[in-house]
Design a protein around this motif. Structure first.
Motif, PDB file in Angstrom:
ATOM      1  N   LEU A 129      38.687  36.808 -43.361  1.00  6.79           N
ATOM      2  CA  LEU A 129      39.613  35.603 -43.413  1.00  6.79           C
ATOM      3  C   LEU A 129      40.579  36.027 -42.215  1.00  6.79           C
ATOM      4  O   LEU A 129      40.982  37.291 -41.682  1.00  6.79           O
ATOM      5  N   LEU A 130      40.847  34.658 -41.272  1.00  4.82           N
ATOM      6  CA  LEU A 130      41.692  34.938 -40.054  1.00  4.82           C
ATOM      7  C   LEU A 130      42.812  34.059 -40.318  1.00  4.82           C
ATOM      8  O   LEU A 130      42.602  33.012 -40.758  1.00  4.82           O
ATOM      9  N   GLY A 131      43.974  34.331 -39.521  1.00 11.58           N
ATOM     10  CA  GLY A 131      44.888  33.382 -39.642  1.00 11.58           C
ATOM     11  C   GLY A 131      46.354  34.320 -39.215  1.00 11.58           C
ATOM     12  O   GLY A 131      46.290  35.584 -39.327  1.00 11.58           O
ATOM     13  N   GLY A 132      47.426  33.669 -38.565  1.00 10.75           N
ATOM     14  CA  GLY A 132      48.466  34.303 -38.232  1.00 10.75           C
ATOM     15  C   GLY A 132      49.183  34.923 -39.456  1.00 10.75           C
ATOM     16  O   GLY A 132      49.026  34.633 -40.659  1.00 10.75           O
ATOM     17  N   ASN A 133      50.368  35.526 -39.274  1.00  6.70           N
ATOM     18  CA  ASN A 133      51.106  35.998 -40.266  1.00  6.70           C
ATOM     19  C   ASN A 133      51.905  34.614 -41.179  1.00  6.70           C
ATOM     20  O   ASN A 133      52.206  33.588 -40.540  1.00  6.70           O
ATOM     21  N   GLY A 134      51.751  34.610 -42.401  1.00  2.00           N
ATOM     22  CA  GLY A 134      52.243  33.472 -43.082  1.00  2.00           C
ATOM     23  C   GLY A 134      51.234  32.464 -43.410  1.00  2.00           C
ATOM     24  O   GLY A 134      51.644  31.297 -43.777  1.00  2.00           O
ATOM     25  N   GLU A 307      36.524  32.470 -32.430  1.00  2.00           N
ATOM     26  CA  GLU A 307      36.995  31.690 -31.117  1.00  2.00           C
ATOM     27  C   GLU A 307      37.948  30.534 -31.640  1.00  2.00           C
ATOM     28  O   GLU A 307      38.769  30.199 -30.746  1.00  2.00           O
ATOM     29  N   PHE A 308      37.999  30.006 -32.623  1.00  2.00           N
ATOM     30  CA  PHE A 308      38.611  28.976 -33.077  1.00  2.00           C
ATOM     31  C   PHE A 308      39.906  29.635 -33.239  1.00  2.00           C
ATOM     32  O   PHE A 308      41.039  29.041 -32.932  1.00  2.00           O
ATOM     33  N   LYS A 313      45.638  30.075 -31.961  1.00  2.00           N
ATOM     34  CA  LYS A 313      46.902  31.051 -31.491  1.00  2.00           C
ATOM     35  C   LYS A 313      47.531  30.568 -30.113  1.00  2.00           C
ATOM     36  O   LYS A 313      48.600  30.576 -30.025  1.00  2.00           O
ATOM     37  N   LYS A 314      46.486  30.383 -29.114  1.00  2.00           N
ATOM     38  CA  LYS A 314      47.070  29.591 -27.996  1.00  2.00           C
ATOM     39  C   LYS A 314      47.657  28.437 -28.124  1.00  2.00           C
ATOM     40  O   LYS A 314      48.763  28.207 -27.278  1.00  2.00           O
ATOM     41  N   LYS A 318      51.455  27.749 -27.168  1.00  2.00           N
ATOM     42  CA  LYS A 318      52.253  26.667 -26.366  1.00  2.00           C
ATOM     43  C   LYS A 318      53.132  25.671 -27.197  1.00  2.00           C
ATOM     44  O   LYS A 318      54.172  25.532 -26.574  1.00  2.00           O
ATOM     45  N   ARG A 319      52.838  25.302 -28.098  1.00  2.00           N
ATOM     46  CA  ARG A 319      53.670  24.576 -28.942  1.00  2.00           C
ATOM     47  C   ARG A 319      55.101  25.077 -29.338  1.00  2.00           C
ATOM     48  O   ARG A 319      56.080  24.336 -29.170  1.00  2.00           O
ATOM     49  N   LYS A 320      55.175  26.337 -29.485  1.00  2.00           N
ATOM     50  CA  LYS A 320      56.351  27.067 -29.588  1.00  2.00           C
ATOM     51  C   LYS A 320      57.041  27.103 -28.526  1.00  2.00           C
ATOM     52  O   LYS A 320      58.342  27.056 -28.316  1.00  2.00           O
TER      53      LYS A 320
END
Length: 323
Positions: A129-134, A307-308, A313-314, A318-320
């Motif tokens: 499992l991958l994903g940022g915090n939250g 890779e996804f 994350k990039k 960028k959006r942030k």
């Protein structure tokens, strides 16, 4: 091969409220509708009460082999946490920890931590499992484990589950290391005659030495984690769920812990591991699942998932920066 007594099925539907915990019949397939939760008691309390893995195993002895029918299935599963009308810091902290999306219905606000997740992990699955915090990684693991109540959807668990969510969970700080090993062995229904063998193995692995005879409250957090990790990696179970606990301590111990984890997972029916490290997951898993705000953003080959995840994350960074 032993029969498979660990079968749990739960079906939930929302009729204006979120779901509440239900008892499972682990020896036959049953259907349960979960409704009319008590909003007075927070989901934080329910999670704390259920966190220790003793709630995930019944009294049947551990099997020596893995049944081919081992399976984890979620169908259109949603997990929501009701928010208090008073904006207390406790709920604000909980919201930051869980992540997901804020939603409203029936004049109430909720955090939607998982949004209509459908997954099917058959025997032999090795999922990272991958994903940022939250993003929902920890919530998904606890949902697969049967800890969290469903707001909506269906969950089917076939097999005995062992979890490694926080290696110190379930340890009594007032008791010494040996007493805690006996305590946890009893909770997992491990025969008492096996405990001396476990103690020898855990002491050797953890390098605790004479600290094993001292109260755990005198341990550093890393030492307590080693104790929990050493115990859990002795459990015989069909399904192993791991949440970001691989590699505590110095580099030598990290290598030692990773080798132990790889040996431990080698003959299990299903493993699901959450980590921020793509490199760790690539050594343990062949399939990757990327979560974003409680939804599945990618599911496929672990290298492609990595890779996804990096590109996601990039894009998020960028959006942030642009906002």
């Amino acid at each position: 091969m032993a029969d498979l007594p660990h079968l749990r099925r739960e079906i939930s539907g929302r009729d204006g409220t979120s779901g509440a915990p239900s008892s499972f019949d682990t020896r036959s397939e049953t259907q349960m509708s979960v409704r009319d939760a008590d909003p007075a008691r927070s989901q934080c309390d329910k999670l704390n009460d259920a966190e220790f893995p003793m709630a995930l195993t019944d009294e049947a002895p551990a099997k020596e082999g893995v049944d081919s029918d081992v399976r984890l299935t979620l169908h259109d599963v949603t997990i929501e946490y009701p928010l208090s009308k008073t904006s207390s810091s406790r709920f604000s902290d909980f919201a930051r920890t869980v992540g997901g999306q804020f939603v409203s219905h029936d004049d109430r606000r909720f955090i939607r931590a998982l949004d209509r997740i459908s997954l099917d992990f058959p025997n032999g699955s090795r999922v990272g499992l991958l994903g940022g915090n939250g993003s929902g990684k920890s919530t998904l693991l606890r949902t697969l484990a049967g800890i969290l109540p469903l707001t909506a959807g269906e969950r089917i668990i076939r097999g005995q589950i062992a979890t490694l969510f926080s290696a110190g969970v379930g340890i009594d700080p007032e008791k010494n290391g040996i007493a805690n090993i006996y305590r946890m062995a009893a909770l997992y229904n491990i025969p008492r005659r096996r405990v001396p063998e476990l103690i020898d193995d855990i002491v050797e692995f953890t390098e605790l030495g004479e600290f094993i005879e001292l109260p755990v409250k005198s341990y550093s957090s890393g030492m307590a984690s080693r104790l929990g990790f050493g115990f859990v990696t002795n459990i015989n179970a069909d399904v192993i769920l791991v949440d970001e606990v691989i590699g505590t301590g110095d580099n030598n111990f990290k290598d030692k812990a990773r080798e132990r984890m790889e040996r431990f997972l080698a003959d299990r029916g299903i493993i699901v591991v959450a980590s921020h490290s793509v490199e760790v997951l690539e050594t343990l898993c062949h399939t990757g699942l990327v979560l974003d705000q409680g939804s599945v953003a990618f599911y496929g080959d672990i290298a492609e998932a990595g890779e996804f995840h990096r590109e996601l994350k990039k894009d998020q960074k960028k959006r942030k920066a642009d906002s």
